[in-house]
Every structure is written in structure tokens, then in C-alpha cells.
Design a protein around this motif. Structure first.
Motif, short mmCIF file in Angstrom:
data_model
loop_
_atom_site.label_atom_id
_atom_site.label_comp_id
_atom_site.label_asym_id
_atom_site.label_seq_id
_atom_site.Cartn_x
_atom_site.Cartn_y
_atom_site.Cartn_z
N GLU A 71 0.84 -1.19 0.00
CA GLU A 71 0.00 0.00 0.00
C GLU A 71 0.88 1.25 0.00
OE1 GLU A 71 -4.03 -1.46 2.31
OE2 GLU A 71 -2.36 -0.70 3.52
N VAL A 72 0.25 2.39 -0.24
CA VAL A 72 0.97 3.67 -0.20
C VAL A 72 0.21 4.65 0.68
CG1 VAL A 72 2.05 3.44 -2.46
CG2 VAL A 72 -0.21 4.51 -2.29
N TYR A 73 0.99 5.52 1.35
CA TYR A 73 0.42 6.73 1.93
C TYR A 73 0.38 7.77 0.82
CZ TYR A 73 1.71 4.53 6.38
OH TYR A 73 1.85 3.66 7.43
N TRP A 74 -0.67 8.56 0.76
CA TRP A 74 -0.77 9.50 -0.35
C TRP A 74 -1.53 10.76 0.05
CZ3 TRP A 74 -5.52 11.10 -2.27
CH2 TRP A 74 -6.63 10.38 -1.82
N ALA A 75 -1.27 11.81 -0.72
CA ALA A 75 -2.02 13.06 -0.62
C ALA A 75 -1.89 13.78 -1.95
CB ALA A 75 -1.50 13.94 0.51
N ARG A 76 -2.89 14.62 -2.26
CA ARG A 76 -2.87 15.42 -3.49
C ARG A 76 -2.71 16.90 -3.14
NH1 ARG A 76 -4.56 12.07 -7.69
NH2 ARG A 76 -6.02 10.42 -7.07
N GLU A 79 -6.37 16.92 -0.76
CA GLU A 79 -6.95 15.62 -0.48
C GLU A 79 -5.91 14.77 0.25
OE1 GLU A 79 -9.41 12.09 -2.89
OE2 GLU A 79 -8.29 13.65 -3.98
N GLY A 80 -6.37 13.97 1.24
CA GLY A 80 -5.48 13.13 2.02
C GLY A 80 -4.98 13.86 3.25
N PRO A 81 -4.07 13.23 3.99
CA PRO A 81 -3.40 11.97 3.69
C PRO A 81 -4.28 10.75 4.00
CG PRO A 81 -2.61 12.81 5.79
CD PRO A 81 -3.53 13.86 5.23
N GLU A 82 -4.08 9.72 3.20
CA GLU A 82 -4.77 8.45 3.38
C GLU A 82 -3.82 7.31 3.01
OE1 GLU A 82 -8.46 8.26 1.26
OE2 GLU A 82 -9.15 10.21 1.99
N VAL A 83 -4.28 6.08 3.26
CA VAL A 83 -3.52 4.89 2.88
C VAL A 83 -4.40 4.05 1.96
CG1 VAL A 83 -4.24 3.62 4.95
CG2 VAL A 83 -2.16 2.93 3.71
#
Length: 222
Positions: A131-136, A144-148
Motif C-alpha cells: 500500500e501507499v500513503y498518499w495526498a494530493r 486531499e489526504g493523507p490516506e492509505v
């Protein structure tokens, strides 16, 4: 203002002394000394020695520090808590404020200010478990984010550039920006407005985004 910057949210153990001017501006703050060790299993062993090396290189002592900025993730449980606990301990011992910032925000700041990225940006780092941690980001601001999430479940659009962990950046069909981990200057830049204003920092809250990998066996005897 002399600021200690620390981040252990990625496999890189990052520390640095950063000078923050009072007049603001969009340029990144000045790095006085920095150390980065790329070793996901060495956070606890190398972080404090790195900090002391930075102080020695700059000819400074801990009492010369005015504030601390630490990346609060998202990141894996074990590595992330090393940086946050170390920053909190230094802050408590010296009686100086400790500001927590999103580590993904620092990567985005480097992309925006060091590489002049103005387009919509996706930042991804390794969350393990495939999986990745991500944000836009848009215009340098997180939208948007951060989410996994699993990479296959994370659409590249509407982002048009990507930065972060090279192995995970390669999973997306987007032009890559050469920024892989949070830098000391970018960490301080994220907190710059609060540092200059003397704002009381919020309590440090780690962005784990999920439970730790290690769990106690359900049938373990007392």
C-alpha cells in the motif's frame, strides 16, 4: 531563528539545522547542516547522533535552538515514533516549542519550491503491505489526504505530476518529480508561518492511519 528539523516517516532518517528568517518569502529556509541516512531499520540508532553531528558542524549547542519541527507522518508505527519521541524529548529538555507537520506536505513543498512544480501533484510513500500513503496538492496546497490505499485503487487523475518513494512513484503513469523524502528545509517551511508568529504548537499526534503491524496474540497467557 535556528530550528531543528527531524523526520523518520520514511526509510530515510532525516535531521538538520535550518535558519528561518523573519521576513518570510517563498524561498526555502537556509539549511545550516543536515544528515540523511537511508536505512529503515536504523532510525533509533542514528537519529540522535545525526542531530549532534549537525550541531557540531554548525558550531552550535542544543541551547542555541529556538524551535523544533518534526514530521508526524503518515508513516509506519515503529519508525515514526522514534522521530516524534526524540523531538519531544529535546523540546521538553530545552523548553522550546515542537511543531508537528505532515511529512507528505514537506515533499510537496520541495516539489513546489525547489522544482517549480505548479501543476496538480500526487505524493506517495511506502506504507508497506503493498500500500501507499498518499495526498494530493494543487497550487502547493494539500487538497486531499493523507490516506492509505493500494496503488491499484488510487487513480492518478486529476494529478499530472508525482513525487515520493521511487518504487511506488513508478506504479503510476505520471511524470515524476525528483523529490523522494522530506528535507529539513521543507519541513521547516511547512511550519514557517506558525514559527514566525510564535504560535503555540498543537499536541503531537502521529498519522499512523492504521493499526501497527505487530499485535499481541489473542490467546497469550498472563
Amino acid at each position: 531563528m535556528l530550528v531543528l528539523a527531524v523526520d523518520t516517516a520514511t526509510p530515510a532518517v532525516t535531521s538538520g539545522l535550518v535558519r528561518l528568517d523573519a521576513d518570510g518569502g517563498d524561498a526555502l529556509p537556509e539549511v545550516v547542516a543536515a544528515r540523511v541516512t537511508d536505512n529503515p531499520r536504523a532510525h533509533a540508532e542514528v537519529l540522535t547522533p545525526q542531530i549532534l553531528e549537525c550541531l557540531a558542524e554548525a558550531g552550535k549547542s542544543p541551547t542555541d535552538l529556538d524551535a523544533i519541527v518534526v514530521g508526524v507522518g503518515p508513516g509506519p508505527f515503529t519508525g515514526l515514533r522514534v522521530g516524534m519521541a526524540t523531538a519531544a524529548a529535546f523540546g521538553d529538555a530545552l523548553g522550546i516549542p515542537v511543531h508537528g507537520v505532515c511529512s507528505l506536505d514537506a515533499i510537496a513543498v520541495d516539489a513546489h519550491r525547489r522544482h517549480d512544480v505548479t501543476e496538480d501533484l500526487l505524493v506517495v510513500t511506502d506504507a508497506r503491505r503493498r500500500e501507499v500513503y498518499w495526498a494530493r496538492y494543487s497550487g502547493g496546497r494539500r487538497v486531499e489526504g493523507p490516506e492509505v490505499r493500494k496503488p491499484a485503487d488510487l487513480p492518478a487523475e486529476p494529478s499530472v505530476r508525482i513525487a515520493g518513494s521511487p518504487a511506488h512513484v513508478a506504479l503510476f503513469d505520471l511524470p515524476a518529480v525528483d523529490v523522494h523524502t522530506p528535507s529539513p528545509a521543507a519541513l521547516v517551511a511547512v511550519a514557517a508561518d506558525d514559527l514566525r508568529a510564535g504560535t503555540e504548537p498543537a499536541p503531537l499526534v502521529p498519522l499512523y492511519l492504521r493499526r501497527p503491524d505487530a499485535v499481541e496474540p489473542a490467546n497469550r497467557r498472563a
